[in-house]
Design a protein around this motif. Structure first.
Motif, PDB file in Angstrom:
ATOM      1  N   GLU A 394       0.824  -1.202   0.000  1.00 50.75           N
ATOM      2  CA  GLU A 394       0.000   0.000   0.000  1.00 50.75           C
ATOM      3  C   GLU A 394       0.862   1.257   0.000  1.00 50.75           C
ATOM      4  O   GLU A 394       0.545   2.253  -0.681  1.00 50.75           O
ATOM      5  CB  GLU A 394      -0.935  -0.013   1.211  1.00 50.75           C
ATOM      6  CG  GLU A 394      -2.011  -1.098   1.143  1.00 50.75           C
ATOM      7  CD  GLU A 394      -2.707  -1.333   2.463  1.00 50.75           C
ATOM      8  OE1 GLU A 394      -3.790  -1.934   2.455  1.00 50.75           O
ATOM      9  OE2 GLU A 394      -2.156  -0.925   3.513  1.00 50.75           O
ATOM     10  N   GLY A 395       1.960   1.223   0.761  1.00 53.31           N
ATOM     11  CA  GLY A 395       2.851   2.372   0.788  1.00 53.31           C
ATOM     12  C   GLY A 395       3.487   2.648  -0.565  1.00 53.31           C
ATOM     13  O   GLY A 395       3.605   3.807  -0.989  1.00 53.31           O
ATOM     14  N   LEU A 396       3.882   1.599  -1.273  1.00 49.93           N
ATOM     15  CA  LEU A 396       4.490   1.776  -2.597  1.00 49.93           C
ATOM     16  C   LEU A 396       3.455   2.194  -3.634  1.00 49.93           C
ATOM     17  O   LEU A 396       3.754   2.990  -4.539  1.00 49.93           O
ATOM     18  CB  LEU A 396       5.196   0.492  -3.021  1.00 49.93           C
ATOM     19  CG  LEU A 396       6.486   0.202  -2.249  1.00 49.93           C
ATOM     20  CD1 LEU A 396       6.958  -1.224  -2.480  1.00 49.93           C
ATOM     21  CD2 LEU A 396       7.581   1.190  -2.630  1.00 49.93           C
ATOM     22  N   TYR A 397       2.235   1.680  -3.547  1.00 47.30           N
ATOM     23  CA  TYR A 397       1.158   2.165  -4.416  1.00 47.30           C
ATOM     24  C   TYR A 397       0.988   3.670  -4.244  1.00 47.30           C
ATOM     25  O   TYR A 397       0.882   4.432  -5.204  1.00 47.30           O
ATOM     26  CB  TYR A 397      -0.163   1.472  -4.058  1.00 47.30           C
ATOM     27  CG  TYR A 397      -0.386   0.112  -4.671  1.00 47.30           C
ATOM     28  CD1 TYR A 397       0.353  -0.334  -5.766  1.00 47.30           C
ATOM     29  CD2 TYR A 397      -1.372  -0.735  -4.165  1.00 47.30           C
ATOM     30  CE1 TYR A 397       0.130  -1.588  -6.317  1.00 47.30           C
ATOM     31  CE2 TYR A 397      -1.603  -1.987  -4.703  1.00 47.30           C
ATOM     32  CZ  TYR A 397      -0.840  -2.414  -5.788  1.00 47.30           C
ATOM     33  OH  TYR A 397      -1.062  -3.648  -6.338  1.00 47.30           O
ATOM     34  N   ARG A 646       8.550   5.529   1.927  1.00 48.20           N
ATOM     35  CA  ARG A 646       9.201   6.842   1.928  1.00 48.20           C
ATOM     36  C   ARG A 646      10.720   6.716   2.029  1.00 48.20           C
ATOM     37  O   ARG A 646      11.459   7.504   1.435  1.00 48.20           O
ATOM     38  CB  ARG A 646       8.643   7.697   3.074  1.00 48.20           C
ATOM     39  CG  ARG A 646       7.270   8.287   2.742  1.00 48.20           C
ATOM     40  CD  ARG A 646       6.607   8.972   3.918  1.00 48.20           C
ATOM     41  NE  ARG A 646       7.449   9.930   4.606  1.00 48.20           N
ATOM     42  CZ  ARG A 646       7.701  11.186   4.194  1.00 48.20           C
ATOM     43  NH1 ARG A 646       7.152  11.622   3.057  1.00 48.20           N
ATOM     44  NH2 ARG A 646       8.460  11.991   4.900  1.00 48.20           N
ATOM     45  N   VAL A 647      11.193   5.725   2.786  1.00 45.65           N
ATOM     46  CA  VAL A 647      12.631   5.508   2.858  1.00 45.65           C
ATOM     47  C   VAL A 647      13.156   4.962   1.539  1.00 45.65           C
ATOM     48  O   VAL A 647      14.196   5.406   1.027  1.00 45.65           O
ATOM     49  CB  VAL A 647      12.972   4.552   4.022  1.00 45.65           C
ATOM     50  CG1 VAL A 647      14.414   4.060   3.927  1.00 45.65           C
ATOM     51  CG2 VAL A 647      12.755   5.264   5.355  1.00 45.65           C
ATOM     52  N   LEU A 648      12.448   4.003   0.947  1.00 43.51           N
ATOM     53  CA  LEU A 648      12.888   3.455  -0.336  1.00 43.51           C
ATOM     54  C   LEU A 648      12.937   4.535  -1.410  1.00 43.51           C
ATOM     55  O   LEU A 648      13.830   4.535  -2.272  1.00 43.51           O
ATOM     56  CB  LEU A 648      11.955   2.332  -0.775  1.00 43.51           C
ATOM     57  CG  LEU A 648      11.995   1.044   0.046  1.00 43.51           C
ATOM     58  CD1 LEU A 648      10.861   0.107  -0.359  1.00 43.51           C
ATOM     59  CD2 LEU A 648      13.343   0.342  -0.113  1.00 43.51           C
ATOM     60  N   VAL A 652      12.841  10.164   2.914  1.00 47.42           N
ATOM     61  CA  VAL A 652      13.456  10.167   4.239  1.00 47.42           C
ATOM     62  C   VAL A 652      14.765   9.402   4.128  1.00 47.42           C
ATOM     63  O   VAL A 652      14.793   8.310   3.567  1.00 47.42           O
ATOM     64  CB  VAL A 652      12.545   9.489   5.286  1.00 47.42           C
ATOM     65  CG1 VAL A 652      13.242   9.411   6.640  1.00 47.42           C
ATOM     66  CG2 VAL A 652      11.217  10.211   5.392  1.00 47.42           C
ATOM     67  N   SER A 653      15.837   9.972   4.631  1.00 45.30           N
ATOM     68  CA  SER A 653      17.089   9.235   4.691  1.00 45.30           C
ATOM     69  C   SER A 653      17.065   8.325   5.910  1.00 45.30           C
ATOM     70  O   SER A 653      16.799   8.782   7.020  1.00 45.30           O
ATOM     71  CB  SER A 653      18.282  10.187   4.791  1.00 45.30           C
ATOM     72  OG  SER A 653      19.493   9.453   4.933  1.00 45.30           O
ATOM     73  N   PRO A 654      17.311   7.027   5.728  1.00 49.36           N
ATOM     74  CA  PRO A 654      17.264   6.118   6.882  1.00 49.36           C
ATOM     75  C   PRO A 654      18.361   6.448   7.882  1.00 49.36           C
ATOM     76  O   PRO A 654      19.464   6.837   7.503  1.00 49.36           O
ATOM     77  CB  PRO A 654      17.478   4.739   6.256  1.00 49.36           C
ATOM     78  CG  PRO A 654      18.227   5.018   4.991  1.00 49.36           C
ATOM     79  CD  PRO A 654      17.718   6.334   4.501  1.00 49.36           C
TER      80      PRO A 654
END
Length: 945
Positions: A394-397, A646-648, A652-654
């Motif tokens: 869902e996050g990638l969608y 968001r990190v991928l 956001v920088s991990p």
């Protein structure tokens, strides 16, 4: 302002100190009323207007078990943030939701049982998800922050009253109520006590919960350490709440006492103030307490002491001052701020373990997201019910658009064929397929599991294609096409009735057992096999069905197709928090389950640009050699998928960092019950091998440079500073870590030990000057010869860098300390457990009340060494205090045996010690070596001139 008449009872007068109010109320209660307060569910005292009270509200990473609530990352994920201020805000949000939920439901308690501060000594511990770190310094920093948030910042009234779990040295689920953790004094003080001590001393803790296990042969619920250590660290009245069922264990499983009256009395005298046993029914425990009073095992003063501690917490919670309690009207629940905080915490918990440049993903990347957890947002035993959820898919969608994302779960699609030629069939159940929705529209798995109102499975000619997931260890789940898991209810029938595996006894797990030309299907929750009968498919003790497994598609086939069509593959692997590692169940291996290994290999073979995202409650062993990127996050709560996407994507920088060592192989691990972190070289503090990923490791999307390390010692403080510069082109967080190492230590000391850390956000080109003030005592160790902490004089290396192994700056400082002194054995002798080295020795209880003794851990002889024993001008004799039967052999400096001591006959009990003497001539300073043979307990060694 309207004047209020003074209260008639002093305990209701807010102008009086709490201590005086507690004493007044205590004096008004009858003995029966006071005794009734000692159960978890204390009744109301209507004649005084005192309400009922319960201890215990789980709130490990959000309010648990009470329905919908904001779900934050698991505790080990909060530990991975290395960000105490963030964790304090999480605790603050959780405590506000506790108050808001209590306003609508008085079953919600204000005495919260969290956080768990047990150190993550062993990564196979089933409850790894509940702790923060293997390091006591980091654990105490995160735990202190969380308790401060839970407590609130009002100077008088607490929002909630946090209780730390689980006191003490509790790090195994296997036989947890009968195993004893053998903890030598240095490990006790430098490791296990330390995480509790620094959190308690910070002043935001209401109490502790003893653990199920024994320590040095004595159950934690009668531990003298509650008095000797815990209550010596603070002037506050700490409330000690027993773990559930543990009071009964003292007799029923541990057999430590003969009667429950003795056990209950001993617990109360040792310091347990509230008994969690027999659920809401207090009659059994109250009966035991009254029996102990009648037998003279307890006095009313003992009861008063425990009740006073409980009342002290209740007053601090504002119970008796509702008009002054600033938290009483709190209504902050599932607010936009809490949702944003859940996402922020999930983002900060993500650890980038490896990156060869494939991350972050470009905006136009075609992504295949595959794996068993790719479309999952898993909960654990201490989660609340999700109001919101996001999966990686869902996050990638959401981030890349559905048209650019391919999905393959990777499950095996199977049908189960009976010996009669029919197939298992899942009846359609529209209402169950939609799920059962609770308050706020949240899906509540507990309302699905165990249902009997749905039709059981049947058989027909075509059957139903099921998703079969092998979680490793021969444990599998079966899922219907509409997402419902096969489960077994109390009536024994199989139904597709569970939204997820879950519950205290998981009823959704099975095992395929080869049998003839097919398989038996064993239901693990009941231990019975599946059979097919005229009234439906059920589990039974006889006539098991032999199934043929008909595979429609292997999971790796679907994964390979999706991977081949994408630019980058994200394999989401990990664990289900209810399966193969959880409370009551330790893991057996660090290996990723074979099913998931197959999926990873299939993705990698189809597309070399494969990113592995591990979503798990604990470390795994994986081979990162051919993977361009690897990430890890604990189960991240309601915002897990959004955070990962968001990190991928590089939004956001991990900057998460590993809170524990990731070992490269099972062979690197000590025994699960070996608690001697010093002797067996455990955790990053002592481990001498090469880890897969070290403690503190984590990468970012920007590089950082370190410089300008300075250090100076000044009285009781060492001042350290250095700079960190973002040399990249994106804003990112760095977690700067400061360690130390004693250069020429006289005893085994850590390879390096965390002193402090700082998480900082830096724009491109920006520099942060970081300063640390380290107490001189942080360089000390527990000197068993002097039975106290000591800073050894000499050189100490300061190490600054990005992990425990990625050291960028070094500097040696010389500290003044106290020189070592030889053991004054003529004056004090040798406490048996105060050894410097041991082999094959276990520490046991000297008596049931206090003290330690030692005994061989197995049938072979055990060895003890006591360094630098000063015999002065000379001794002529040795005396040992022993119980049981066997022999003690004494030698000096590894030389010949000088004395052999053995009781003439076994002592009546292991607690009946007898003195044995022999002639020994020695002078000067020597190392004393003792060899113990047989089931003998040694308590003390003395010498005479």
């Amino acid at each position: 302002m309207t004047a209020h008449p003074p209260p008639t009872e002093p305990f209701r007068d807010p102008q009086l100190p709490f201590a005086k109010r507690v004493d007044d109320l205590l004096g008004r209660l009858t003995l029966d009323e006071k005794t009734s307060f000692l159960h978890q569910f204390a009744p109301a005292v209507e004649r005084l207007g005192v309400a009922a009270f319960r201890t215990g509200q789980e709130a490990l990473h959000g309010v648990a078990w009470m329905g919908p609530a904001t779900v934050f990352p698991q505790a080990v994920g909060l530990g991975a943030t290395w960000n105490p201020e963030l964790v304090r805000r999480v605790g603050d949000a959780v405590s506000r939701e506790v108050r808001a939920m209590r306003a609508k439901d008085d079953r919600v308690g204000l005495n919260v049982w969290s956080p768990t501060v047990n150190l993550l000594r062993h990564p196979l511990w089933g409850r790894n998800e509940e702790g923060y770190s293997e390091d006591p310094k980091l654990t105490s920093a995160i735990a202190t922050a969380y308790t401060r948030g839970l407590r609130g910042d009002h100077p008088t009234y607490w929002r909630t009253a946090p209780v730390l779990k689980h006191w003490l040295a509790h790090n195994n689920e296997t036989d947890r109520s009968t195993t004893s953790s053998s903890v030598r004094p240095r490990v006790l003080h430098e490791y296990d006590l330390r995480a509790f001590r620094e959190t308690v001393e910070a002043g935001a803790v209401a109490g502790v919960m003893p653990a199920y296990n024994l320590v040095n042969g004595r159950p934690n619920h009668v531990s003298p350490y509650l008095r000797e250590h815990l209550r010596a660290w603070t002037d506050e009245e700490l409330l000690v709440c027993s773990d559930a069922g543990a009071p009964s264990n003292l007799v029923d499983s541990e057999h430590y006492f003969d009667t429950h009256e003795e056990a209950t009395a001993a617990s109360l005298v040792a310091g347990v103030d509230s008994f969690t046993d027999h659920g809401t029914d207090s009659s059994t425990m109250i009966g035991r307490l009254r029996g102990a009073l009648e037998r003279g095992l307890l006095t009313e003063a003992d009861v008063d002491t425990a009740v006073r501690r409980q009342l002290s917490v209740r007053f601090r919670l504002g119970e008796f001052d509702p008009e002054y309690d600033p938290h009483d009207a709190t209504s902050e629940f599932d607010t936009p701020a809490h949702r944003a905080l859940a996402q922020e915490a999930a983002e900060q918990a993500i650890v980038l373990l490896k990156n060869d440049g494939v991350l972050p993903l470009a905006p136009d990347t075609r992504v295949a997201v595959v794996g068993l957890l790719a479309d999952e947002c898993k909960l654990d035993w201490y989660s609340g019910t999700l109001i919101h959820r996001s999966t990686p898919l869902e996050g990638l969608y959401e981030r890349f658009g559905a048209e650019r994302v391919e999905f393959a779960e990777g499950v095996d699609r199977v049908r189960l064929k009976t010996s009669a030629g029919a197939f298992l069939h899942v009846p359609v159940a529209e209402e169950a397929a939609a799920g059962v929705r609770g308050a706020e529209g949240a899906l509540d798995p507990a309302l699905l599991t165990g249902r009997t109102d749905l039709p059981p499975l049947t058989t027909d000619a075509s059957g139903t294609e099921l998703a079969l997931v092998d979680w490793g260890g021969d444990v599998l789940t079966l899922r219907a096409p509409d997402g419902r898991y096969l489960s077994v209810a109390d009536d024994g029938f199989l139904r597709a009735s569970a939204d997820q595996p879950g519950g205290w006894l998981v009823q959704e797990t099975f095992r395929l057992e080869p049998h003839g030309n097919g398989h038996l299907l064993k239901h693990l929750g009941t231990g019975r096999h599946v059979c097919v009968s005229a009234d439906g498919v059920k589990v039974a003790d006889e006539d098991p069905e032999v199934f043929e497994l008909v595979v429609a598609e292997r999971g790796e086939e679907a994964v390979a197709r999706a991977a081949a069509a994408a630019d980058v593959v994200v394999v989401v692997a990990g664990n289900d928090p209810y399966i193969n590692g959880r409370e009551t169940e330790d893991r057996t291996t660090l290996r990723l389950p074979e099913h998931q290994e197959r999926l990873l290999r299939a993705a990698r073979a189809a597309n070399p640009a494969t990113v592995l995202a591990l979503v798990s409650a604990y470390p795994y062993v994986v081979d990162p050699a051919e993977l361009p990127a690897v990430l890890w996050t604990a189960h991240g709560g309601q915002a897990a998928g959004t955070a990962l996407a968001r990190v991928l994507a590089g939004d956001v920088s991990p900057a998460g960092r590993l809170p524990q060592t990731w070992y490269a192989d099972d062979a690197d691990l000590p025994g699960l019950l070996d608690y001697d972190v010093i002797g067996s070289r455990q955790t990053y503090l002592y481990f001498e091998g090469t880890p897969l990923f070290p403690f503190g490791h984590g990468l970012a999307y920007a590089p950082f440079a370190y410089g300008d390390l300075t250090a100076r010692a000044e009285e009781e403080t060492v001042h350290v500073s250095f700079s960190v510069t973002n040399t990249g082109d994106v804003t990112a967080d760095e977690v700067a870590q400061l360690y130390t190492r004693a250069v020429d230590a006289s005893v085994p000391r850590p390879r390096r030990e965390l002193l402090d850390h700082r998480r900082v956000t830096l724009a491109p080109g920006a520099t942060a000057e970081l300063g640390f003030e380290v107490p001189l005592s942080d360089f000390g160790f527990f000197d068993v010869a002097q039975d106290r902490w000591r800073v050894e004089p000499g050189a100490y290396e300061l190490l600054a860098g990005a992990s425990s192994e990625d050291v960028r700056l070094r500097q040696v400082i010389t500290l003044d300390g106290e020189p070592a002194l030889p053991r004054a054995v003529l004056a004090h002798g040798l406490p048996a457990a105060g050894f410097d080295e041991q082999d094959g020795i276990e520490i046991v209880d000297r008596t049931k009340v206090s003290g330690d003794a030692v005994t061989p851990a197995g049938p072979a002889a055990g060895e003890l060494v006591y360094r630098s024993c000063d015999f002065g001008r000379g001794v002529t004799g040795v005396t040992v205090e022993v119980a049981g039967e066997g022999t003690v052999e004494l030698s000096l400096d590894g030389g010949p045996v000088l004395a052999v001591l053995s009781p003439a006959a076994p002592t009546p009990s292991p607690y009946d010690y007898v003195p044995l003497g022999a002639s020994v001539v020695a002078a000067g300073v020597h190392d004393v070596h003792l060899r113990l043979r047989g089931p003998l307990r040694l308590a003390h060694v003395g010498f005479s001139g």
